[in-house]
Every structure is written in C-alpha cells, then in structure tokens.
Design a protein around this motif. Structure first.
Motif, PDB file in Angstrom:
ATOM      1  N   VAL A  56       8.668   4.400  -9.667  1.00 55.85           N
ATOM      2  CA  VAL A  56       7.281   4.736 -10.011  1.00 55.85           C
ATOM      3  C   VAL A  56       6.953   4.252 -11.415  1.00 55.85           C
ATOM      4  O   VAL A  56       5.902   3.645 -11.647  1.00 55.85           O
ATOM      5  CB  VAL A  56       7.033   6.260  -9.879  1.00 55.85           C
ATOM      6  N   VAL A  57       7.853   4.492 -12.364  1.00 47.58           N
ATOM      7  CA  VAL A  57       7.592   4.090 -13.752  1.00 47.58           C
ATOM      8  C   VAL A  57       7.515   2.567 -13.873  1.00 47.58           C
ATOM      9  O   VAL A  57       6.654   2.037 -14.578  1.00 47.58           O
ATOM     10  CB  VAL A  57       8.659   4.685 -14.693  1.00 47.58           C
ATOM     11  N   ARG A  58       8.383   1.859 -13.168  1.00 45.15           N
ATOM     12  CA  ARG A  58       8.354   0.398 -13.250  1.00 45.15           C
ATOM     13  C   ARG A  58       7.100  -0.185 -12.618  1.00 45.15           C
ATOM     14  O   ARG A  58       6.644  -1.249 -13.018  1.00 45.15           O
ATOM     15  CB  ARG A  58       9.600  -0.183 -12.581  1.00 45.15           C
ATOM     16  N   ARG A  59       6.540   0.490 -11.623  1.00 41.80           N
ATOM     17  CA  ARG A  59       5.332   0.010 -10.948  1.00 41.80           C
ATOM     18  C   ARG A  59       4.057   0.598 -11.563  1.00 41.80           C
ATOM     19  O   ARG A  59       2.961   0.298 -11.090  1.00 41.80           O
ATOM     20  CB  ARG A  59       5.369   0.381  -9.457  1.00 41.80           C
ATOM     21  N   MET A  60       4.173   1.401 -12.597  1.00 41.27           N
ATOM     22  CA  MET A  60       3.015   2.070 -13.191  1.00 41.27           C
ATOM     23  C   MET A  60       1.874   1.122 -13.563  1.00 41.27           C
ATOM     24  O   MET A  60       0.722   1.429 -13.281  1.00 41.27           O
ATOM     25  CB  MET A  60       3.464   2.868 -14.418  1.00 41.27           C
ATOM     26  N   PRO A  61       2.131  -0.045 -14.152  1.00 43.05           N
ATOM     27  CA  PRO A  61       1.008  -0.934 -14.476  1.00 43.05           C
ATOM     28  C   PRO A  61       0.262  -1.432 -13.239  1.00 43.05           C
ATOM     29  O   PRO A  61      -0.917  -1.743 -13.317  1.00 43.05           O
ATOM     30  CB  PRO A  61       1.673  -2.106 -15.204  1.00 43.05           C
ATOM     31  N   HIS A  62       0.934  -1.491 -12.103  1.00 41.64           N
ATOM     32  CA  HIS A  62       0.303  -1.996 -10.879  1.00 41.64           C
ATOM     33  C   HIS A  62      -0.433  -0.908 -10.095  1.00 41.64           C
ATOM     34  O   HIS A  62      -1.119  -1.215  -9.130  1.00 41.64           O
ATOM     35  CB  HIS A  62       1.352  -2.638  -9.968  1.00 41.64           C
ATOM     36  N   LEU A  63      -0.277   0.349 -10.490  1.00 45.10           N
ATOM     37  CA  LEU A  63      -0.903   1.442  -9.749  1.00 45.10           C
ATOM     38  C   LEU A  63      -2.397   1.545 -10.028  1.00 45.10           C
ATOM     39  O   LEU A  63      -3.143   2.067  -9.212  1.00 45.10           O
ATOM     40  CB  LEU A  63      -0.224   2.775 -10.072  1.00 45.10           C
ATOM     41  N   ALA A  64      -2.833   1.065 -11.164  1.00 42.41           N
ATOM     42  CA  ALA A  64      -4.244   1.035 -11.546  1.00 42.41           C
ATOM     43  C   ALA A  64      -4.893   2.415 -11.503  1.00 42.41           C
ATOM     44  O   ALA A  64      -5.996   2.584 -11.006  1.00 42.41           O
ATOM     45  CB  ALA A  64      -5.025   0.048 -10.670  1.00 42.41           C
ATOM     46  N   LEU A  65      -4.185   3.420 -12.023  1.00 40.26           N
ATOM     47  CA  LEU A  65      -4.744   4.766 -12.105  1.00 40.26           C
ATOM     48  C   LEU A  65      -5.260   5.014 -13.517  1.00 40.26           C
ATOM     49  O   LEU A  65      -4.635   4.589 -14.493  1.00 40.26           O
ATOM     50  CB  LEU A  65      -3.676   5.807 -11.767  1.00 40.26           C
ATOM     51  N   PRO A  66      -6.392   5.688 -13.642  1.00 42.46           N
ATOM     52  CA  PRO A  66      -6.915   5.988 -14.978  1.00 42.46           C
ATOM     53  C   PRO A  66      -5.966   6.914 -15.749  1.00 42.46           C
ATOM     54  O   PRO A  66      -5.216   7.688 -15.149  1.00 42.46           O
ATOM     55  CB  PRO A  66      -8.246   6.689 -14.709  1.00 42.46           C
ATOM     56  N   LEU A 117       1.465   4.833  -3.423  1.00 42.43           N
ATOM     57  CA  LEU A 117       0.946   3.763  -4.295  1.00 42.43           C
ATOM     58  C   LEU A 117       2.071   2.877  -4.800  1.00 42.43           C
ATOM     59  O   LEU A 117       1.890   1.668  -4.964  1.00 42.43           O
ATOM     60  CB  LEU A 117       0.197   4.376  -5.481  1.00 42.43           C
ATOM     61  N   THR A 118       3.240   3.462  -5.026  1.00 42.52           N
ATOM     62  CA  THR A 118       4.383   2.690  -5.497  1.00 42.52           C
ATOM     63  C   THR A 118       4.933   1.804  -4.388  1.00 42.52           C
ATOM     64  O   THR A 118       5.365   0.679  -4.644  1.00 42.52           O
ATOM     65  CB  THR A 118       5.485   3.663  -5.989  1.00 42.52           C
TER      66      THR A 118
END
Length: 130
Positions: free
Chosen positions: A69-79, A126-127
């Motif tokens: 989840v942390v590695r994909r955080m930039p791709h999640l596009a959550l505010p 989302l991840t």
C-alpha cells in the motif's frame, strides 16, 4: 513489487491477503484445541504454539500488505484528508485491538477490527488495481 511482470501488484496483494486469512483462521481455533499457554498475556489471554503460528502469518501478511500500500500510495490518487482519515481509522483499530488483549476492554477487539477492516477495504482494492 516488480513492475515488469503483468499483474504483480494484484498477485502480491492476493498472496498477502491469503496469509492474513490463514493467520486469522488459525487464531480462531478454540482454546480447547490450542494446547497449553506458553506466554500468559493477561487474564483470559495467553500465547500458545498455535497462536504463535497464527500471529506470525498475520504479521507477515499484514506487513507485506502495508508495504504494498505504501509503495503504491502515489498511484492511489487519494486526497490528503482521505489518507489522513484512513490512517487515523487504521491506527485507532490497531490500538483498540492491542488494548483489548492487555486490558479489560475485551469486546473492543470487534470495534478495532471493524475500523481496521474499513480502512483496508478502501486501500487494498485501490492497491491491487493497475
């Protein structure tokens, strides 16, 4: 997390979820089938060999999922506010789970597991998607 293998995040999330599920199922073994308590934690709670295996699987799967989840955080596009709220909810859930083991908050584990589960139900799909 490999980027050159198709579906790698989805496969890794699935493996981590299977480890978590196996750990939870092992922790649901009734006390009569666990054997003797090796490490007493509090009144009514203790760590047996079966519990240690379940906790190890749960920790391994949970840590792996958290890293994904942390590695994909930039791709999640959550505010940022949504991420803060999900982090707060997950932290509250983990805190209540731990407090229910070491104190008299016995049934608070259900509230903590629900809070942690809601945060996971938002972030994990989302991840897993590309």
């Amino acid at each position: 997390m490999s980027r050159d293998v198709g579906g790698a995040p989805r496969r890794q999330v699935a493996i981590a979820a299977l480890l978590i599920g196996a750990g939870v199922l092992i922790l649901f073994v009734p006390a009569s089938g666990e054997g003797k308590v090796l490490v007493p934690l509090s009144e009514g709670h203790g760590l047996s060999a079966v519990d240690a295996v379940g906790a190890a699987l749960l920790a391994l799967g949970g840590t792996w999922l958290e890293v994904l989840v942390v590695r994909r955080m930039p791709h999640l596009a959550l505010p940022p506010r949504v991420l803060f709220a999900l982090g707060l909810l997950a932290g509250l859930g983990i805190g209540l789970l731990i407090a229910s083991v070491f104190s008299g908050f016995f049934w608070w584990w259900a509230v903590g597991a629900t809070a942690l589960g809601v945060a996971a139900l938002v972030l994990v799909p989302l991840t897993a998607r590309r």
